[in-house]
Design an enzyme around this catalytic site. Structure first.
Site, short mmCIF file in Angstrom:
data_model
loop_
_atom_site.label_atom_id
_atom_site.label_comp_id
_atom_site.label_asym_id
_atom_site.label_seq_id
_atom_site.Cartn_x
_atom_site.Cartn_y
_atom_site.Cartn_z
N GLU A 102 22.36 80.47 29.42
CA GLU A 102 22.33 81.33 30.67
C GLU A 102 23.62 81.35 31.86
OE1 GLU A 102 21.74 83.98 32.34
OE2 GLU A 102 20.04 84.50 32.03
N ASP A 103 24.27 81.77 32.28
CA ASP A 103 24.92 81.59 33.29
C ASP A 103 24.05 81.25 34.60
OD1 ASP A 103 23.67 84.42 34.16
OD2 ASP A 103 25.70 84.78 34.37
N ASP A 106 18.21 82.27 38.83
CA ASP A 106 17.85 82.48 39.81
C ASP A 106 16.70 83.21 40.62
OD1 ASP A 106 18.42 84.16 42.39
OD2 ASP A 106 18.74 85.66 41.80
N LYS A 109 13.77 85.90 36.41
CA LYS A 109 12.69 86.82 36.20
C LYS A 109 12.87 87.88 34.99
CE LYS A 109 11.65 91.83 37.34
NZ LYS A 109 11.85 93.09 38.44
N LEU A 111 14.73 85.88 32.44
CA LEU A 111 13.74 84.66 30.98
C LEU A 111 12.29 84.77 30.89
CD1 LEU A 111 16.72 81.54 31.74
CD2 LEU A 111 16.56 83.62 30.01
N LYS A 134 19.19 78.21 40.60
CA LYS A 134 19.29 77.98 42.08
C LYS A 134 17.39 77.89 41.97
CE LYS A 134 22.55 81.54 43.90
NZ LYS A 134 22.16 83.41 43.92
N PHE A 155 25.21 83.57 47.07
CA PHE A 155 25.76 84.27 45.74
C PHE A 155 26.79 84.00 45.45
CE2 PHE A 155 27.83 88.21 44.13
CZ PHE A 155 27.30 88.22 43.23
N ARG A 168 35.23 87.03 37.68
CA ARG A 168 34.41 86.72 36.25
C ARG A 168 35.54 86.12 35.50
NH1 ARG A 168 29.39 89.47 34.56
NH2 ARG A 168 29.65 91.14 34.36
P1 5GP Z 1 17.03 86.05 37.72
O1 5GP Z 1 16.37 87.47 36.91
O2 5GP Z 1 17.49 84.68 37.47
O3 5GP Z 1 16.58 86.37 38.71
O4 5GP Z 1 18.53 86.67 37.58
C1 5GP Z 1 19.25 86.18 36.70
C2 5GP Z 1 20.36 86.96 36.52
O5 5GP Z 1 21.21 87.39 38.06
C3 5GP Z 1 21.65 86.08 36.34
O6 5GP Z 1 22.39 86.29 34.51
C4 5GP Z 1 22.70 87.17 37.30
O7 5GP Z 1 23.56 88.50 36.07
C5 5GP Z 1 22.42 87.29 38.14
N1 5GP Z 1 22.34 86.72 39.29
C6 5GP Z 1 21.74 85.70 39.84
N2 5GP Z 1 22.04 84.99 41.60
C7 5GP Z 1 23.56 85.16 41.21
C8 5GP Z 1 24.49 85.51 42.25
O8 5GP Z 1 24.74 83.84 42.67
N3 5GP Z 1 26.05 85.51 41.04
C9 5GP Z 1 26.11 86.17 40.20
N4 5GP Z 1 27.30 86.65 40.03
N5 5GP Z 1 25.18 86.86 39.71
C10 5GP Z 1 24.12 86.04 40.15
#
Ligand code: 5GP
Length: 177
Positions: A102-103, A106, A109, A111, A134, A155, A168
Site C-alpha cells: 500500500e502507499d 490513513d 478502512k 485494508l 498516519k 495530506f 504522482r
Molecule cells: P484509508 O482507507 O486507510 O483511510 O485510506 C487509504 C487511501 O486513502 C490511500 O490508499 C490513498 O489513496 C488515500 N489517502 C489517504 N491519505 C492520503 C494522503 O495524505 N495523500 C494522498 N494522496 N492520498 C491519501
C-alpha cells in the site's frame, strides 16, 4: 524547504528522495531476511503504490511474484452502502505467503474491508507493507508488518500519491502547507 503548487494548493518538501530510497531499501532487506527460502506473493494496490512497489521489488533478492490490483467502490443494486470490488486479482492465493503493498494507511478502512477477502482464499501468511502510515488517523486496527514512515495526519502528495490526479510523478513526498 521547497514549495510547490499542485492544482490550487501549496505543498512543502517533507520526505526527500534519498530518504525514501534508503528506507525502501531497508524494508526490502528486511523482507529478504524474513522470507528467506520462501517465495512471497506481492499484491500491490493501485494506483498510489505503483512507485513504491516498483522500487521495493527492485531490491528483492528472494524469488517473488507481484500482481497489481485495483479496489473500486460501487453501490450495490440491492444493498445500501458501498461494496468493495477487486479488479485484477485472478491468482488463487491459497497456501501463498502474501504481502499487500500500500502507499498509505490513513483510517485503515480500505485494508480493513479488503483483508477478509484475501483471508477467505486461505493464504499461508498475510502481511502488509505500507510506505506511509498516519497513526493519528487510523480508526480500524491493522497489524502493519512493514512501515516506511509514520507521518502526521496531514495530506501528502508525490512518489505515487496524487492530489486530484496530479503529483504522482514527484520523486519526493510533499506535505500540505
Ligand atoms: P484509508 O482507507 O486507510 O483511510 O485510506 C487509504 C487511501 O486513502 C490511500 O490508499 C490513498 O489513496 C488515500 N489517502 C489517504 N491519505 C492520503 C494522503 O495524505 N495523500 C494522498 N494522496 N492520498 C491519501
Amino acid at each position: 524547504m521547497a514549495l510547490i503548487k499542485v492544482h490550487d494548493k501549496t505543498f512543502e518538501t517533507y520526505l526527500p528522495e534519498e530518504l525514501i530510497q534508503q528506507r525502501v531499501k531497508e524494508l526490502a532487506e528486511k523482507i529478504n531476511a524474513d522470507y528467506k527460502g520462501r517465495r512471497p506473493y506481492f499484491v500491490a494496490i493501485l494506483n498510489g503504490s505503483f512507485m513504491f512497489a516498483s522500487d521495493l521489488f527492485k531490491h528483492l533478492t528472494v524469488d517473488a511474484d507481484i500482481c497489481f490490483i485495483k479496489l473500486a467502490s460501487y453501490k450495490g443494486t440491492q444493498s445500501t452502502g458501498n461494496v468493495l470490488t477487486t479488479i485484477g486479482l485472478d491468482e488463487d492465493l491459497f497456501g501463498k505467503d502474501v504481502i499487500i503493498v500500500e502507499d498509505i494507511v490513513d483510517t485503515g478502512k480500505t485494508l480493513h474491508h479488503f483483508l477478509p477477502r484475501l483471508m477467505h482464499q486461505q493464504p499461508k501468511s498475510l502481511q502488509i507493507a505500507t510506505l506511509l502510515h498516519k497513526p493519528e488517523a487510523t480508526e480500524y486496527p491493522l497489524t502493519l508488518g512493514y512501515t516506511g514512515f509514520e507521518i502526521p495526519n496531514k495530506f501528502v502528495v508525490g512518489y505515487g500519491l496524487d492530489y486530484d490526479g496530479l503529483g504522482r510523478n514527484l520523486k519526493e513526498i510533499y506535505q500540505l502547507v
